[in-house]
Design an enzyme around this catalytic site. Structure first.
Site, PDB file in Angstrom:
ATOM      1  N   THR A  34      49.406  -3.072  19.590  1.00 24.78           N
ATOM      2  CA  THR A  34      50.691  -3.630  20.004  1.00 24.78           C
ATOM      3  C   THR A  34      50.462  -4.818  20.941  1.00 24.78           C
ATOM      4  O   THR A  34      51.400  -5.526  21.273  1.00 24.78           O
ATOM      5  CB  THR A  34      51.499  -2.568  20.783  1.00 24.78           C
ATOM      6  OG1 THR A  34      50.635  -1.987  21.762  1.00 24.78           O
ATOM      7  CG2 THR A  34      51.998  -1.475  19.855  1.00 24.78           C
ATOM      8  N   ARG A  91      60.380   3.271  11.380  1.00 28.33           N
ATOM      9  CA  ARG A  91      60.272   4.626  11.946  1.00 28.33           C
ATOM     10  C   ARG A  91      61.599   5.037  12.573  1.00 28.33           C
ATOM     11  O   ARG A  91      62.025   6.179  12.478  1.00 28.33           O
ATOM     12  CB  ARG A  91      59.144   4.711  12.987  1.00 28.33           C
ATOM     13  CG  ARG A  91      59.018   6.148  13.510  1.00 28.33           C
ATOM     14  CD  ARG A  91      57.921   6.315  14.533  1.00 28.33           C
ATOM     15  NE  ARG A  91      56.623   6.142  13.934  1.00 28.33           N
ATOM     16  CZ  ARG A  91      55.580   5.573  14.534  1.00 28.33           C
ATOM     17  NH1 ARG A  91      55.729   5.096  15.761  1.00 28.33           N
ATOM     18  NH2 ARG A  91      54.422   5.472  13.933  1.00 28.33           N
ATOM     19  N   ASP A 151      43.667   3.033  16.029  1.00 25.78           N
ATOM     20  CA  ASP A 151      44.987   2.680  16.544  1.00 25.78           C
ATOM     21  C   ASP A 151      44.799   2.275  18.012  1.00 25.78           C
ATOM     22  O   ASP A 151      43.858   2.743  18.660  1.00 25.78           O
ATOM     23  CB  ASP A 151      45.889   3.918  16.420  1.00 25.78           C
ATOM     24  CG  ASP A 151      47.358   3.559  16.520  1.00 25.78           C
ATOM     25  OD1 ASP A 151      47.679   2.369  16.578  1.00 25.78           O
ATOM     26  OD2 ASP A 151      48.175   4.489  16.546  1.00 25.78           O
ATOM     27  N   LYS A 155      51.921  -0.112  10.577  1.00 30.29           N
ATOM     28  CA  LYS A 155      50.487  -0.421  10.634  1.00 30.29           C
ATOM     29  C   LYS A 155      49.662   0.745  10.078  1.00 30.29           C
ATOM     30  O   LYS A 155      48.771   0.548   9.252  1.00 30.29           O
ATOM     31  CB  LYS A 155      50.077  -0.746  12.082  1.00 30.29           C
ATOM     32  CG  LYS A 155      50.844  -1.935  12.649  1.00 30.29           C
ATOM     33  CD  LYS A 155      50.412  -2.293  14.057  1.00 30.29           C
ATOM     34  CE  LYS A 155      50.854  -1.316  15.120  1.00 30.29           C
ATOM     35  NZ  LYS A 155      52.338  -1.207  15.253  1.00 30.29           N
ATOM     36  N   THR A 156      49.979   1.967  10.547  1.00 28.92           N
ATOM     37  CA  THR A 156      49.243   3.145  10.066  1.00 28.92           C
ATOM     38  C   THR A 156      49.489   3.338   8.573  1.00 28.92           C
ATOM     39  O   THR A 156      48.571   3.681   7.820  1.00 28.92           O
ATOM     40  CB  THR A 156      49.726   4.399  10.833  1.00 28.92           C
ATOM     41  OG1 THR A 156      49.638   4.119  12.224  1.00 28.92           O
ATOM     42  CG2 THR A 156      48.896   5.612  10.491  1.00 28.92           C
TER      43      THR A 156
HETATM   44  P1  ADP Z   1      52.902   2.062  13.193  1.00 24.54           P
HETATM   45  O1  ADP Z   1      51.536   2.540  12.814  1.00 24.54           O
HETATM   46  O2  ADP Z   1      53.064   0.568  13.100  1.00 24.54           O
HETATM   47  O3  ADP Z   1      53.373   2.591  14.524  1.00 24.54           O
HETATM   48  P2  ADP Z   1      53.748   3.670  10.939  1.00 24.54           P
HETATM   49  O4  ADP Z   1      52.877   3.111   9.858  1.00 24.54           O
HETATM   50  O5  ADP Z   1      53.344   4.993  11.500  1.00 24.54           O
HETATM   51  O6  ADP Z   1      53.955   2.616  12.114  1.00 24.54           O
HETATM   52  O7  ADP Z   1      55.239   3.733  10.319  1.00 24.54           O
HETATM   53  C1  ADP Z   1      56.209   4.607  10.815  1.00 24.54           C
HETATM   54  C2  ADP Z   1      57.039   5.206   9.695  1.00 24.54           C
HETATM   55  O8  ADP Z   1      57.879   4.187   9.169  1.00 24.54           O
HETATM   56  C3  ADP Z   1      56.217   5.704   8.501  1.00 24.54           C
HETATM   57  O9  ADP Z   1      56.054   7.093   8.553  1.00 24.54           O
HETATM   58  C4  ADP Z   1      57.018   5.338   7.284  1.00 24.54           C
HETATM   59  O10 ADP Z   1      57.797   6.442   6.876  1.00 24.54           O
HETATM   60  C5  ADP Z   1      57.932   4.251   7.750  1.00 24.54           C
HETATM   61  N1  ADP Z   1      57.548   2.921   7.233  1.00 24.54           N
HETATM   62  C6  ADP Z   1      56.783   2.000   7.867  1.00 24.54           C
HETATM   63  N2  ADP Z   1      56.688   0.876   7.142  1.00 24.54           N
HETATM   64  C7  ADP Z   1      57.414   1.072   6.022  1.00 24.54           C
HETATM   65  C8  ADP Z   1      57.716   0.264   4.885  1.00 24.54           C
HETATM   66  N3  ADP Z   1      57.271  -0.998   4.797  1.00 24.54           N
HETATM   67  N4  ADP Z   1      58.466   0.788   3.916  1.00 24.54           N
HETATM   68  C9  ADP Z   1      58.959   2.048   4.029  1.00 24.54           C
HETATM   69  N5  ADP Z   1      58.732   2.863   5.093  1.00 24.54           N
HETATM   70  C10 ADP Z   1      57.959   2.389   6.078  1.00 24.54           C
END
Ligand code: ADP
Length: 345
Positions: free
Chosen positions: A171, A230, A122, A77-78
């Protein structure tokens, strides 16, 4: 996700959680984040929606619609908020629901946004109600209303903001109020990633980190990563350490299996917290149905952690069912636990 939300008392190695650990803030991990939509792996529908929205908004010279992403931690998401800012050539400001304690905190951020900027909130479901009310006019009219004085002397002043796009990440979409949810133009759910997508992600990360990994090693890592980018990146680092010190440096299926068994991550990617969760339902509650609060109390864990982090994947792989009378384990959970002799929960 921010660290203040999900606490994992028993998940010592913190491999399970989707939350960021301090290590994730290292430049190395940050560079693993795809920076463009073309590098973003999986979630094809979401990527297509964003491509269209970004292109249309750029043609009109407007910011894109406000976007709400929903899904378990660590699914990207981030990363998508960063990508939207990169693709539109704007700045990204990141905050989180619990960090916005007063209306002034939000107003301070909003008034500093430049035309077209992206604001990521977030855990938007944790935003206090009083702060949420400032978001409505900001999202709808790009304005904030200040109140001066009280009672019959009360006056309000409307302050114009630069046009911006809000990206909300959550979430728990069910905890968002309807008025807030309705103000998002784009609403997308992120799903767990397939093994194939995780293989591509882990191979890309290995290339960026200059780690040698063979195809079977990549598949094994993908299978043990709970459908979560992640986690696959984090496990890759653990296996890299093991391969460097105890093997020939190359990550293979065998080194991955040994290294992750040592970490307590089993062949289905479940960690000790997952297994304790399942065993609690089976041993204490005869397989359920049992309410989440009872499970949390027996495990001495936060129920939020169980609901946000543990349950979504167990539901996805069919090890538990959520019924109106509570949680139940399935046959496949019992079979899986029985097949894991070397693991102690
Ligand atoms: P969330 O915000 O949903 O908790 P993040 O955007 O922080 O998740 O993603 C976590 C890590 O996973 C990122 O640092 C990135 O390295 C990896 N990641 C997430 N989505 C992808 C994707 N579609 N392709 C490659 N790496 C990804």
């Amino acid at each position: 996700m921010t660290d203040d939300v999900l606490t994992h008392s028993s998940d010592e190695s913190d491999l399970l959680s989707g939350r960021c650990s301090p290590a994730d803030q290292e430049p190395e991990i940050l560079s693993l984040r795809p920076g463009r939509l073309s590098e973003y792996i999986g979630q094809a529908d979401v990527v297509e929606t964003l491509k269209i929205a970004i292109e249309a908004a750029m043609q009109r010279g407007e910011p894109i619609d406000h976007v709400l992403f929903h899904g378990p931690p660590g699914l990207g998401k981030t990363t998508l908020a960063h990508i939207i800012a990169n693709e539109t050539g704007t700045h990204l400001t990141i905050t989180s629901g619990p960090a916005l304690e007063k209306g002034g905190d939000l107003i301070g951020l909003l008034t500093r946004l430049e035309e077209g900027d992206i604001l990521l909130i977030d855990e938007i479901h944790r935003i206090p109600k009083t702060v949420e009310e400032f978001l409505y006019p900001a999202m709808e009219d790009f304005a904030v209303d200040f109140m001066f004085d009280k009672g019959i002397h009360a006056r309000s002043h409307r302050y114009r903001l630069n046009r911006f796009a809000l990206v909300g990440a959550t979430t728990r979409v069910g905890l968002l109020s309807a008025p807030l949810r309705d103000r998002f133009g784009i609403f997308r759910n992120l799903n767990f990633y397939s093994i194939q997508d995780l293989e591509i992600i882990v191979k890309r990360s290995a290339r960026l980190l200059e780690i040698e990994i063979d195809p079977q090693g990549a598949t094994e890592l993908a299978m043990r990563s709970r459908g979560t980018p992640r986690i696959v990146n984090r496990l890759l680092k653990r296996v890299r350490d093991y391969s460097q010190v105890r093997a020939e440096g190359i990550i293979t299926q065998k080194t991955t299996q040994i290294a992750l068994n040592l970490e307590g991550v089993d062949k289905k990617g479940l960690t000790s917290l997952d297994r304790r969760y399942l065993k609690t339902i089976i041993d204490y509650y005869h397989g359920g149905p049992v309410g989440i609060e009872a499970i949390a109390a027996t495990l001495q864990e936060e129920s939020d952690t169980l609901v946000d982090v543990v349950e979504p994947y167990l539901l996805k792989i069919g090890m538990i069912l959520r019924t109106s009378s509570g949680r139940r384990t399935t046959e496949s959970a019992c079979e899986h636990l029985a097949s894991l002799e070397p693991f102690s929960a």
